[in-house]
Design a protein around this motif. Structure first.
Motif, PDB file in Angstrom:
ATOM      1  N   ALA A  66       0.832  -1.203   0.000  1.00  0.00           N
ATOM      2  CA  ALA A  66       0.000   0.000   0.000  1.00  0.00           C
ATOM      3  C   ALA A  66       0.874   1.262   0.000  1.00  0.00           C
ATOM      4  CB  ALA A  66      -0.930  -0.009   1.214  1.00  0.00           C
ATOM      5  N   GLU A  67       1.926   1.281   0.843  1.00  0.00           N
ATOM      6  CA  GLU A  67       2.815   2.457   0.841  1.00  0.00           C
ATOM      7  C   GLU A  67       3.595   2.556  -0.461  1.00  0.00           C
ATOM      8  OE1 GLU A  67       6.742   4.241   3.126  1.00  0.00           O
ATOM      9  OE2 GLU A  67       5.134   3.374   4.337  1.00  0.00           O
ATOM     10  N   LEU A  68       4.152   1.461  -0.902  1.00  0.00           N
ATOM     11  CA  LEU A  68       4.961   1.485  -2.120  1.00  0.00           C
ATOM     12  C   LEU A  68       4.149   1.905  -3.341  1.00  0.00           C
ATOM     13  CD1 LEU A  68       7.018  -1.752  -1.451  1.00  0.00           C
ATOM     14  CD2 LEU A  68       8.004   0.522  -1.825  1.00  0.00           C
ATOM     15  N   ALA A  80       9.603  -2.143 -10.073  1.00  0.00           N
ATOM     16  CA  ALA A  80       9.992  -0.760  -9.801  1.00  0.00           C
ATOM     17  C   ALA A  80      10.353  -0.561  -8.335  1.00  0.00           C
ATOM     18  CB  ALA A  80       8.848   0.180 -10.196  1.00  0.00           C
ATOM     19  N   TYR A  81       9.625  -1.216  -7.426  1.00  0.00           N
ATOM     20  CA  TYR A  81       9.914  -1.073  -5.996  1.00  0.00           C
ATOM     21  C   TYR A  81      11.301  -1.609  -5.654  1.00  0.00           C
ATOM     22  CZ  TYR A  81       4.754  -0.946  -5.919  1.00  0.00           C
ATOM     23  OH  TYR A  81       3.432  -0.671  -6.163  1.00  0.00           O
ATOM     24  N   VAL A  82      11.580  -2.830  -6.133  1.00  0.00           N
ATOM     25  CA  VAL A  82      12.863  -3.457  -5.810  1.00  0.00           C
ATOM     26  C   VAL A  82      14.014  -2.702  -6.467  1.00  0.00           C
ATOM     27  CG1 VAL A  82      14.230  -5.570  -6.101  1.00  0.00           C
ATOM     28  CG2 VAL A  82      11.830  -5.718  -5.420  1.00  0.00           C
ATOM     29  N   GLU A  83      13.786  -2.255  -7.688  1.00  0.00           N
ATOM     30  CA  GLU A  83      14.828  -1.478  -8.369  1.00  0.00           C
ATOM     31  C   GLU A  83      15.121  -0.179  -7.634  1.00  0.00           C
ATOM     32  OE1 GLU A  83      15.417   0.827 -12.633  1.00  0.00           O
ATOM     33  OE2 GLU A  83      14.303  -1.065 -12.604  1.00  0.00           O
ATOM     34  N   ALA A  84      14.073   0.509  -7.181  1.00  0.00           N
ATOM     35  CA  ALA A  84      14.264   1.776  -6.470  1.00  0.00           C
ATOM     36  C   ALA A  84      14.927   1.558  -5.110  1.00  0.00           C
ATOM     37  CB  ALA A  84      12.919   2.478  -6.286  1.00  0.00           C
ATOM     38  N   GLY A  85      14.546   0.489  -4.415  1.00  0.00           N
ATOM     39  CA  GLY A  85      15.090   0.247  -3.086  1.00  0.00           C
ATOM     40  C   GLY A  85      16.524  -0.235  -3.091  1.00  0.00           C
ATOM     41  N   THR A  86      16.851  -1.124  -4.050  1.00  0.00           N
ATOM     42  CA  THR A  86      18.187  -1.727  -4.066  1.00  0.00           C
ATOM     43  C   THR A  86      19.145  -1.047  -5.034  1.00  0.00           C
ATOM     44  OG1 THR A  86      17.587  -3.329  -5.802  1.00  0.00           O
ATOM     45  CG2 THR A  86      17.159  -3.963  -3.510  1.00  0.00           C
ATOM     46  N   GLY A  87      18.592  -0.272  -5.968  1.00  0.00           N
ATOM     47  CA  GLY A  87      19.430   0.344  -6.985  1.00  0.00           C
ATOM     48  C   GLY A  87      19.875  -0.625  -8.060  1.00  0.00           C
ATOM     49  N   SER A  88      19.308  -1.839  -8.039  1.00  0.00           N
ATOM     50  CA  SER A  88      19.708  -2.855  -9.011  1.00  0.00           C
ATOM     51  C   SER A  88      18.629  -3.017 -10.078  1.00  0.00           C
ATOM     52  CB  SER A  88      19.941  -4.199  -8.309  1.00  0.00           C
ATOM     53  OG  SER A  88      20.147  -5.229  -9.255  1.00  0.00           O
ATOM     54  N   LEU A 363      14.595  -0.147   2.862  1.00  0.00           N
ATOM     55  CA  LEU A 363      15.663   0.704   2.329  1.00  0.00           C
ATOM     56  C   LEU A 363      15.124   2.054   1.881  1.00  0.00           C
ATOM     57  CD1 LEU A 363      17.565  -2.019   0.251  1.00  0.00           C
ATOM     58  CD2 LEU A 363      18.279  -0.993   2.419  1.00  0.00           C
ATOM     59  N   LEU A 364      13.956   2.066   1.226  1.00  0.00           N
ATOM     60  CA  LEU A 364      13.377   3.330   0.756  1.00  0.00           C
ATOM     61  C   LEU A 364      12.991   4.235   1.915  1.00  0.00           C
ATOM     62  CD1 LEU A 364      11.179   2.095  -2.231  1.00  0.00           C
ATOM     63  CD2 LEU A 364      13.141   3.643  -2.354  1.00  0.00           C
ATOM     64  N   LYS A 365      12.497   3.666   3.010  1.00  0.00           N
ATOM     65  CA  LYS A 365      12.145   4.472   4.175  1.00  0.00           C
ATOM     66  C   LYS A 365      13.371   5.153   4.768  1.00  0.00           C
ATOM     67  CE  LYS A 365       7.874   2.427   6.010  1.00  0.00           C
ATOM     68  NZ  LYS A 365       7.246   3.707   6.378  1.00  0.00           N
ATOM     69  N   ARG A 366      14.512   4.493   4.698  1.00  0.00           N
ATOM     70  CA  ARG A 366      15.740   5.116   5.189  1.00  0.00           C
ATOM     71  C   ARG A 366      16.185   6.254   4.271  1.00  0.00           C
ATOM     72  NH1 ARG A 366      19.267  -0.320   6.826  1.00  0.00           N
ATOM     73  NH2 ARG A 366      17.986  -0.910   8.648  1.00  0.00           N
ATOM     74  N   GLN A 367      15.969   6.065   2.974  1.00  0.00           N
ATOM     75  CA  GLN A 367      16.376   7.085   2.013  1.00  0.00           C
ATOM     76  C   GLN A 367      15.444   8.291   2.031  1.00  0.00           C
ATOM     77  OE1 GLN A 367      16.547   5.070  -1.808  1.00  0.00           O
ATOM     78  NE2 GLN A 367      17.663   3.339  -0.931  1.00  0.00           N
ATOM     79  N   SER A 368      14.134   8.017   2.164  1.00  0.00           N
ATOM     80  CA  SER A 368      13.139   9.088   2.131  1.00  0.00           C
ATOM     81  C   SER A 368      11.931   8.682   2.964  1.00  0.00           C
ATOM     82  CB  SER A 368      12.702   9.354   0.682  1.00  0.00           C
ATOM     83  OG  SER A 368      11.654  10.305   0.649  1.00  0.00           O
ATOM     84  N   ALA A 376       4.016   2.136   9.583  1.00  0.00           N
ATOM     85  CA  ALA A 376       5.072   2.184  10.594  1.00  0.00           C
ATOM     86  C   ALA A 376       6.330   1.467  10.089  1.00  0.00           C
ATOM     87  CB  ALA A 376       4.590   1.544  11.890  1.00  0.00           C
ATOM     88  N   ASN A 377       7.488   1.886  10.580  1.00  0.00           N
ATOM     89  CA  ASN A 377       8.755   1.320  10.123  1.00  0.00           C
ATOM     90  C   ASN A 377       8.868  -0.185  10.392  1.00  0.00           C
ATOM     91  OD1 ASN A 377       9.583   3.813   9.210  1.00  0.00           O
ATOM     92  ND2 ASN A 377      10.788   4.298  11.031  1.00  0.00           N
ATOM     93  N   TRP A 378       8.148  -0.670  11.421  1.00  0.00           N
ATOM     94  CA  TRP A 378       8.254  -2.090  11.741  1.00  0.00           C
ATOM     95  C   TRP A 378       7.450  -2.979  10.790  1.00  0.00           C
ATOM     96  CZ3 TRP A 378       3.591  -4.319  12.605  1.00  0.00           C
ATOM     97  CH2 TRP A 378       2.540  -3.505  13.070  1.00  0.00           C
ATOM     98  N   VAL A 379       6.526  -2.394  10.058  1.00  0.00           N
ATOM     99  CA  VAL A 379       5.641  -3.200   9.199  1.00  0.00           C
ATOM    100  C   VAL A 379       6.415  -3.977   8.133  1.00  0.00           C
ATOM    101  CG1 VAL A 379       3.803  -3.090   7.461  1.00  0.00           C
ATOM    102  CG2 VAL A 379       3.566  -1.830   9.621  1.00  0.00           C
ATOM    103  N   PRO A 380       7.277  -3.342   7.322  1.00  0.00           N
ATOM    104  CA  PRO A 380       8.009  -4.142   6.327  1.00  0.00           C
ATOM    105  C   PRO A 380       8.990  -5.127   6.951  1.00  0.00           C
ATOM    106  CG  PRO A 380       8.813  -1.872   6.355  1.00  0.00           C
ATOM    107  CD  PRO A 380       7.565  -1.903   7.185  1.00  0.00           C
ATOM    108  N   VAL A 381       9.488  -4.827   8.149  1.00  0.00           N
ATOM    109  CA  VAL A 381      10.375  -5.768   8.833  1.00  0.00           C
ATOM    110  C   VAL A 381       9.604  -7.040   9.186  1.00  0.00           C
ATOM    111  CG1 VAL A 381      11.818  -6.164  10.863  1.00  0.00           C
ATOM    112  CG2 VAL A 381      11.810  -3.913   9.760  1.00  0.00           C
ATOM    113  N   VAL A 382       8.404  -6.866   9.757  1.00  0.00           N
ATOM    114  CA  VAL A 382       7.563  -8.022  10.095  1.00  0.00           C
ATOM    115  C   VAL A 382       7.134  -8.752   8.826  1.00  0.00           C
ATOM    116  CG1 VAL A 382       5.372  -8.732  11.123  1.00  0.00           C
ATOM    117  CG2 VAL A 382       6.774  -6.992  12.245  1.00  0.00           C
ATOM    118  N   GLY A 383       6.801  -7.999   7.777  1.00  0.00           N
ATOM    119  CA  GLY A 383       6.420  -8.620   6.515  1.00  0.00           C
ATOM    120  C   GLY A 383       7.531  -9.477   5.948  1.00  0.00           C
ATOM    121  N   LEU A 384       8.755  -8.987   6.023  1.00  0.00           N
ATOM    122  CA  LEU A 384       9.911  -9.748   5.536  1.00  0.00           C
ATOM    123  C   LEU A 384      10.098 -11.030   6.351  1.00  0.00           C
ATOM    124  CD1 LEU A 384      13.326  -8.271   4.480  1.00  0.00           C
ATOM    125  CD2 LEU A 384      13.256 -10.239   5.984  1.00  0.00           C
ATOM    126  N   ILE A 385      10.009 -10.902   7.685  1.00  0.00           N
ATOM    127  CA  ILE A 385      10.179 -12.064   8.562  1.00  0.00           C
ATOM    128  C   ILE A 385       9.080 -13.102   8.308  1.00  0.00           C
ATOM    129  CG2 ILE A 385      10.126 -12.841  10.964  1.00  0.00           C
ATOM    130  CD1 ILE A 385      11.418 -10.128  11.696  1.00  0.00           C
TER     131      ILE A 385
END
Length: 400
Positions: A66-68, A80-88, A363-368, A376-385
């Motif tokens: 939803a945020e992305l 586009a999300y992964v490319e923007a976040g990782t730069g790859s 990564l994107l939250k850290r950049q911008s 919340a910042n913990w949401v993608p962390v929990v999603g990843l786990i």
């Protein structure tokens, strides 16, 4: 064909209501009509809990999407999300192609299941039903996105009515002995069942790939993603509870049409639910074909061979070449591959993608930190786990 026809843009014609119906339709069409028995075989009477857990596994990733979707409202969303976040660029391309593969395989699984229901009450060869249904849906997907999503919305209404009929029948039927004297919960089995049930939640991630055809995407996309996940989770828990109440677990687990057993146990005519199940399958296939074609269209702007797919038809406003390719592969896979294999491959692909997408948002939250819609910042962390744990459980279940 004119230059506009070769490079034309997709048309913004979709609002939040139709987009939510699209999300609900593709999720409900993704397997609830065939997965209940498989999940019950692992979790027993606790199958509703497995579906609830699957919804909880999907929830943090849905919020990340939803945020992305408001940060990068593009057709090839995950790429586009992964490319923007990782730069790859290469990793983004791989993710995009994985989403195309996942959507195509998922559509093939659902098309095969729908054709099975159809041949249960119409005397036609299985292969003919697969090809006929597939070609009909391909034609609708080519004609236009509004037409496709309007048909999907109509299908969704029929699907939900069918599930409500199952719930009604399940509570009219005599109570199964398994339900009145439940065995102790087998938590490992419930965990494996939750990863299988996850296949029935495939669809909310498809919503982001409609971004270039949505009015006010920064508002419509988060609404549709969150609403569709909540609606389907509630439906699945209620339907599965009705199923395990009405039908002995052994019968439920052995059936390829488990909800038809529930409806029959409550005194309903199986042909009615079979017809509704076909409608659900049509919806799931149509939604996945539309989504996968949009991802190919979005990847086309990266050039190279994929540039062929960055074409929108001047009249229909749809990516015709991408749609035809996806439709052909879906029909071919549905003719030769079993549903269980198709569902397993799809779930694995999407769990890997969810891991990468949640990582990209971290990564994107850290950049911008700023975004039109923020979690919340913990949401993608929990999603990843959660995605990693589900992958581990799925691997454990496949090995055992």
């Amino acid at each position: 064909m004119s230059a506009q026809g070769k490079t034309g843009h997709l048309k913004r014609r979709i609002g939040p209501g139709l987009l939510t119906a699209y999300g609900v339709g593709v999720m409900v069409g993704a397997g609830i009509y065939v997965l209940v028995g498989t999940v019950a075989a692992q979790a027993g009477i606790y199958a509703p809990l497995a579906f609830l857990l699957a919804g909880l596994i999907a929830a943090p990733s849905a919020l990340s999407y939803a945020e992305l979707s408001t940060r990068i409202p593009e057709a090839a969303g995950e790429a586009a999300y992964v490319e923007a976040g990782t730069g790859s660029r290469a990793l983004g391309l791989i993710v995009g192609l994985a989403i195309v593969a996942g959507g195509t395989v998922s559509a093939a699984a659902v098309l095969r299941g729908g054709a099975g229901y159809l041949t249960g009450f119409v005397d036609i060869p299985f292969n003919i039903s697969v090809i006929g249904l597939g070609l009909m849906l391909l034609a609708v997907a080519i004609v236009g996105v509004l037409e496709s999503l309007a048909m999907a919305a109509a299908f969704t209404v029929i699907e939900v009515i069918g599930l409500m009929l199952v719930v009604w029948a399940g509570w009219q039927a005599p109570v199964s002995p398994d339900f009145t004297a439940p065995a102790a919960p087998y938590f490992s089995g419930i965990g494996v069942a939750a990863t299988l049930a996850f296949f029935a939640f495939i669809g909310f991630e498809d919503i982001v790939n409609m971004a270039e055809e949505v009015k006010r995407p920064e508002r419509s996309l988060p609404i549709a993603i969150i609403a569709s996940l909540l609606i389907t989770t509630l439906l699945y828990v209620i339907v599965t509870l009705s199923a395990v109440r009405a039908v002995p677990l052994e019968d439920l687990a052995a059936s390829e049409r488990p909800l038809a057993l529930v409806y029959e146990a409550g005194g309903g005519a199986v042909v009615v639910l079979s017809a509704i199940a076909v409608t659900a399958a049509l919806n799931g296939v149509l939604a996945q074909v539309v989504m996968a074609a949009r991802v190919l269209y979005g990847l086309g702007k990266r050039g190279g061979l994929l540039g062929l797919f960055r074409h929108a038809h001047p009249r229909f406003g749809t990516p015709v070449l991408a749609t035809v390719l996806i439709g052909a592969v879906v029909i071919g896979a549905a003719l030769v591959l079993p549903v269980s294999d198709l569902a397993g491959v799809t779930s694995t692909i999407l769990l890997v993608v969810f891991t990468l997408v949640n990582g990209a948002l971290i990564l994107l939250k850290r950049q911008s930190p700023k975004a039109p819609f923020r979690v919340a910042n913990w949401v993608p962390v929990v999603g990843l786990i959660f995605a990693l744990l589900a992958l581990m459980a799925f691997a454990f279940g496949a090995a055992s």
